[in-house]
Design an enzyme around this catalytic site. Structure first.
Site: not given
Length: 343
Positions: A200-201
């Site tokens: 994810c980020t």
């Protein structure tokens, strides 16, 4: 004199303050799942100290931990490190430095107390959120991507993954993380013994997702330590070609950090290649969309002719229209979607 522990200025004033500040700023993010007994008191303590360090950004607190994305003057970076290390719940917390910095990434400090630091829709009492997957360094994750039979899963929303993602990753077509986990579980029903790579980020969504998948019987769950942000820096430092292509969507005024020159999606309006995210200038709409510079100019930074006509109205008429729409529960029906451009 009592100190105010909240923002007291309007947007225009805040923008002027940021633009006049000559100091170089750095964007960083950090998170931790940790027990916080009194989030409200913790919130006031952080606000008091962080304001003194000229920190701007968005921080979420809950009894389960902290999730922060902030901008800080470079000269105060070491002071912030000392401050967080002096707080037992935050000591030695990992700082994820942004790939790109922009002075106006944040214009105010907002620290909010919530039920959860990430809206995941999970009942944490049913499993052990601390029993997470195996953390892989960026270079370990990079090498693992080449292993035969490995499954790579993007745990971000569709508007994030469409502008940038790892090669051959599964990209669930969802608008929220809450929707995503049941879909991912269902997609991987027959792959519980395969090696799963999550990303994810910045890593926070993978923490809860990896624990959830392990609870559901997945035996080889791995996650990218520090997320895409950390991967991009490590790959750059190592001089290795990135397997993440395009832009990394970020939740501040930048709306994206470019990792490679690849453009993976198109302008929602005209269909030409583009990956510039923006929000419709009509505050009654404010939809997030991918829009090229030409269409933004033609539509006055709006998503459609309908919204363009609204922003041409006097401000008082716009406010009245928004109020009437709220009262009548009338919502825009003209929103462009990814479907309109064949996404």
């Amino acid at each position: 004199m009592k100190k105010f522990l909240f923002n007291r200025y309007d947007k225009d004033t805040l923008l002027k303050k940021v633009s006049k500040d000559p100091r170089e700023r750095r964007v960083i993010s950090f998170y931790r799942y940790v027990k916080i007994e009194d989030p409200l008191a913790f919130r006031d303590k952080l606000y008091d100290v962080f304001e003194d360090l000229s920190i701007l950004g968005r921080i979420y607190l809950a009894k389960e931990g902290i999730n922060a994305q902030v901008s800080i003057p470079v000269e105060n970076y070491d002071a912030l490190r000392s401050v967080v290390d002096s707080i037992p719940e935050l000591t030695k917390i990992y700082f994820n430095d942004a790939v790109e910095d922009k002075k106006e990434s944040f214009i105010k400090l907002a620290i909010k107390v919530r039920k959860k630091i990430v809206a995941d829709g999970l009942d944490d009492s049913k499993f052990d959120p601390s029993d997470v997957g195996t953390h892989l360094t960026p270079l370990e994750f990079h090498d693992a991507l080449a292993e035969p039979g490995v499954i790579v899963v993007d745990l971000r929303n569709n508007y994030e993954s469409e502008v940038g993602h790892f090669e051959n990753a599964i990209l669930p077509d969802v608008g929220t993380f809450r929707e995503e986990l049941p879909i991912v579980e269902n997609m991987l029903t027959d792959d519980k013994d395969k090696k799963i790579l999550l990303y994810c980020t910045g890593g926070i969504r993978c923490e809860k997702a990896s624990a959830y998948l392990k609870y559901k019987g997945f035996s080889k769950v791995h996650q990218l330590q520090g997320g895409i942000i950390n991967y991009a820096k490590a790959i750059q430092d190592a001089g290795i070609s990135s397997k993440f292509k395009g832009k990394n969507f970020v939740f501040d005024d930048r709306l994206g950090e470019r990792i490679t020159e690849d453009v993976l999606t198109v302008c929602y309006v005209c269909g030409k290649p583009g990956d510039r995210h923006t929000n419709c200038a009509n505050l009654g709409c404010h939809v997030l969309l991918v829009q090229c510079e030409e269409c933004a100019k033609d539509l006055l930074n709006c998503c459609s002719e309908e919204c363009k006509n609204i922003v041409l109205l006097p401000e008082e008429e716009q406010k009245l229209l928004r109020k009437e729409n709220r009262e009548n529960k009338k919502y825009p029906t003209h929103h462009l979607t990814r479907k309109l451009v064949g996404k």
